[in-house]
Design a protein around this motif. Sequence first.
Motif, short mmCIF file in Angstrom:
data_model
loop_
_atom_site.label_atom_id
_atom_site.label_comp_id
_atom_site.label_asym_id
_atom_site.label_seq_id
_atom_site.Cartn_x
_atom_site.Cartn_y
_atom_site.Cartn_z
N GLU A 72 0.93 -1.19 0.06
CA GLU A 72 -0.05 0.05 0.04
C GLU A 72 0.88 1.11 0.20
OE1 GLU A 72 -2.98 2.61 -0.23
OE2 GLU A 72 -3.10 0.53 -0.64
N ARG A 75 1.96 1.82 -3.43
CA ARG A 75 0.71 2.36 -4.11
C ARG A 75 0.56 3.69 -3.80
NH1 ARG A 75 -1.43 -2.97 -3.35
NH2 ARG A 75 -2.32 -2.13 -1.37
N GLN A 76 0.90 4.24 -2.85
CA GLN A 76 0.49 5.67 -2.33
C GLN A 76 1.78 6.55 -3.09
OE1 GLN A 76 0.22 6.09 1.97
NE2 GLN A 76 -1.57 4.98 2.02
N ALA A 78 3.22 5.63 -5.88
CA ALA A 78 2.88 5.73 -7.35
C ALA A 78 1.91 6.98 -7.38
CB ALA A 78 2.51 4.52 -7.78
N GLU A 79 0.78 7.00 -6.74
CA GLU A 79 0.03 8.08 -6.67
C GLU A 79 0.63 9.53 -6.63
OE1 GLU A 79 -2.99 7.54 -3.77
OE2 GLU A 79 -3.87 5.65 -4.94
N LYS A 80 1.67 9.58 -5.75
CA LYS A 80 2.28 10.78 -5.66
C LYS A 80 3.12 11.28 -6.89
CE LYS A 80 2.34 13.27 -2.74
NZ LYS A 80 1.41 14.57 -2.48
N ALA A 82 2.66 10.25 -9.92
CA ALA A 82 1.91 10.50 -10.90
C ALA A 82 1.15 12.16 -11.02
CB ALA A 82 0.47 9.54 -10.81
N GLU A 83 1.17 12.63 -9.83
CA GLU A 83 0.92 13.92 -9.62
C GLU A 83 2.08 14.78 -10.12
OE1 GLU A 83 0.03 14.86 -5.48
OE2 GLU A 83 -1.60 13.33 -5.22
N SER A 90 4.62 0.15 -9.04
CA SER A 90 4.46 -0.09 -7.44
C SER A 90 4.40 -1.53 -7.17
CB SER A 90 3.04 0.56 -7.30
OG SER A 90 2.20 0.02 -8.24
#
Length: 220
Positions: A72, A75-76, A78-80, A82-83, A90
């Motif tokens: 997890e 994944r977090q 990876a989201e950052k 992407a921003e 991930s």
Amino acid sequence: MTVEIWSDINCPFCYLGVHQFLEGLGGFDHRDDVEVIHRSFELDPTQMRGASGDVVAHLADKYGFTLEQAAEGERQLAEKAAEFGLPYISSGRDYGDSFDMHRLVHFAAETGRSEDMLLALLHANFGDERPLFGNPERLVQVAVDEGFDEAAVREVLADPDRYAEQVRTDENLARELKCQGVPYFVLDRHFVISGAQPAEVYADALRQGWEHHTGTESGD
């Protein structure tokens, strides 16, 4: 003004932070008068040379997480990423001994291209599904794809002593400066920024550092 940046290819926050710093630097009025020096830092200097393994399992073991918690966290991140417009693998990514990668960054520094090599290695680690660690041929491929001479790269990797002293010198300097984690940004050995920050934070630090460097104040 000089900005020294300690980072490790294993470090996701270095991946994010270095890119955000470069974005902040790109909008800085005096960017052409800023010398950026990339310095070596190993998150785990006890790693055996050539070691590699699954990053999620490694994070779970190192921090006492469950595999689900470690996954997890990836994944977090990876989201950052992407921003910030950065790719981030991930799942299935590896980790390992980065000493040879730091040697390659110092090799690239001799032709003024340390940043090119560092960014290529960071992207290969975080943005490419292919394993990076424990595989000299992969390092050769990354460097050659970035425009470095294959024979020269192979020569460096074949000699474990090439640029090893430079890596150790960087790491000793980090300890002298009380650097305990990366990314670690030092402006003129006066201002310090630790960790991955938004581009605006780095831009503001550059402005403050420039004022100190030139002996001016905001608005002068």
